[in-house]
Design a protein around this motif. Structure first.
Motif, short mmCIF file in Angstrom:
data_model
loop_
_atom_site.label_atom_id
_atom_site.label_comp_id
_atom_site.label_asym_id
_atom_site.label_seq_id
_atom_site.Cartn_x
_atom_site.Cartn_y
_atom_site.Cartn_z
N HIS A 121 0.83 -1.19 0.00
CA HIS A 121 0.00 0.00 0.00
C HIS A 121 0.87 1.24 0.00
O HIS A 121 2.00 1.24 0.49
CB HIS A 121 -0.93 0.01 1.22
CG HIS A 121 -1.95 -1.09 1.21
ND1 HIS A 121 -3.24 -0.91 0.78
CD2 HIS A 121 -1.86 -2.40 1.58
CE1 HIS A 121 -3.91 -2.04 0.89
NE2 HIS A 121 -3.08 -2.97 1.38
N LEU B 257 1.60 -2.72 -6.03
CA LEU B 257 0.61 -2.00 -5.22
C LEU B 257 -0.78 -2.60 -5.37
O LEU B 257 -1.22 -2.91 -6.47
CB LEU B 257 0.57 -0.53 -5.64
CG LEU B 257 1.84 0.29 -5.44
CD1 LEU B 257 1.65 1.70 -5.99
CD2 LEU B 257 2.23 0.34 -3.97
N GLY C 7 -3.19 -1.07 -3.04
CA GLY C 7 -3.97 0.03 -2.48
C GLY C 7 -3.19 1.33 -2.59
O GLY C 7 -1.97 1.35 -2.48
N GLY D 253 -3.68 4.05 -0.63
CA GLY D 253 -3.45 4.66 0.68
C GLY D 253 -3.62 6.17 0.69
O GLY D 253 -4.68 6.70 0.34
#
Length: 261
Positions: free
Chosen positions: A15, A43, A45, A47
């Motif tokens: 993330h 990746l 997420g 964030g």
């Protein structure tokens, strides 16, 4: 080709964090980041990526993203690359009012409905949904009316999948598409079939002909050789005459004179 299979590291999930953003950009404050490259980091997420309010250029290609929620706050974003992910929707991009270029090839966008969110982006000029060189595409690209439906939905586009569709140079790409269509007709389509190609010249045109003997040509060559020989003889006689004249004009027994400066 659809997006690649399960990527390494997806189970654990990577993330976006403030530490990651600062390390990749070299900036201390997230608001100061203008350009960010997060390609191929696994990746899953985004964030705190939405805190980069000044971000203008972003590369998220080659990850395992399934949604772009945090990007909705990036009002200054102009260039975005989300190719080779697992996106089924681009809805958050509707808020990116300054978006000009978008690469979403290699995702899971099923139809034109997934592009409806881009209709309000007046500045969007370049869109890529498939990349043959990288073997990236989307399910919607397989539709026969793919081009027409996208251009109808997004009339402001100037370049689609790397081909100019409006403005200077668009006529050339349209001509190429028309030629492709005419050279690859649908076998089941009604209408006259194109005529078979015919040779430009008659059979045997390119075959070598046997040499023809000509008495006139042979006689001309013989006369030319005789004339050339006469010229050689005259030249030799002239050289002999000049040599005799030079000897007659020179003083007999004259010694060479040496000049000292």
């Amino acid at each position: 080709m659809e997006p690649r299979g399960k990527k390494s590291g997806e189970a654990d999930g990577v993330h976006v964090t403030p530490q990651l953003l600062k390390a990749r950009s070299g900036e201390f404050a997230l608001e100061s980041i203008l350009l960010l490259k997060l390609r191929g980091l696994g990746l899953v997420g985004l964030g705190c990526l939405g805190d980069c309010l000044g971000l203008e250029w972003l590369d998220l290609s080659g990850n395992a993203l399934t949604q772009l929620g945090p990007l909705a706050s990036l009002r200054q974003l102009a260039v975005l690359n989300v190719a080779d992910n697992r996106l089924t929707s681009l809805e958050p991009l509707a808020a990116c009012e300054n978006l000009q270029r978008l690469n979403a090839a290699g995702n899971l966008l099923a139809g034109p409905a997934q592009l409806q969110c881009l209709a309000g982006l007046r500045g969007l000029e370049r869109l890529r949904l498939q990349d043959p060189l990288a073997r990236l595409s989307n399910p919607l690209c397989t539709s026969p009316c793919y081009w027409a439906s996208v251009l109808e939905l997004l009339p402001g586009l100037k370049v689609l999948d790397g081909e100019r569709v409006r403005g200077r140079g668009s006529d050339f790409y349209q001509l190429c598409r028309d030629l492709d269509s005419s050279l690859s007709p649908d076998p089941g389509a009604p209408g006259p079939r194109p005529a078979e190609a015919q040779p430009w010249v008659e059979p045997g045109y390119w075959e070598a002909w046997p040499p023809r003997s000509s008495s006139i040509l042979e006689e001309a060559c013989r006369q030319f050789q005789d004339t050339l020989q006469e010229c050689h003889d005259l030249d030799r006689q002239a050289q002999d005459s000049l040599a005799q004249a030079a000897r007659a004009l020179s003083p007999a027994g004259a010694a060479a004179t040496t000049f000292v400066f």
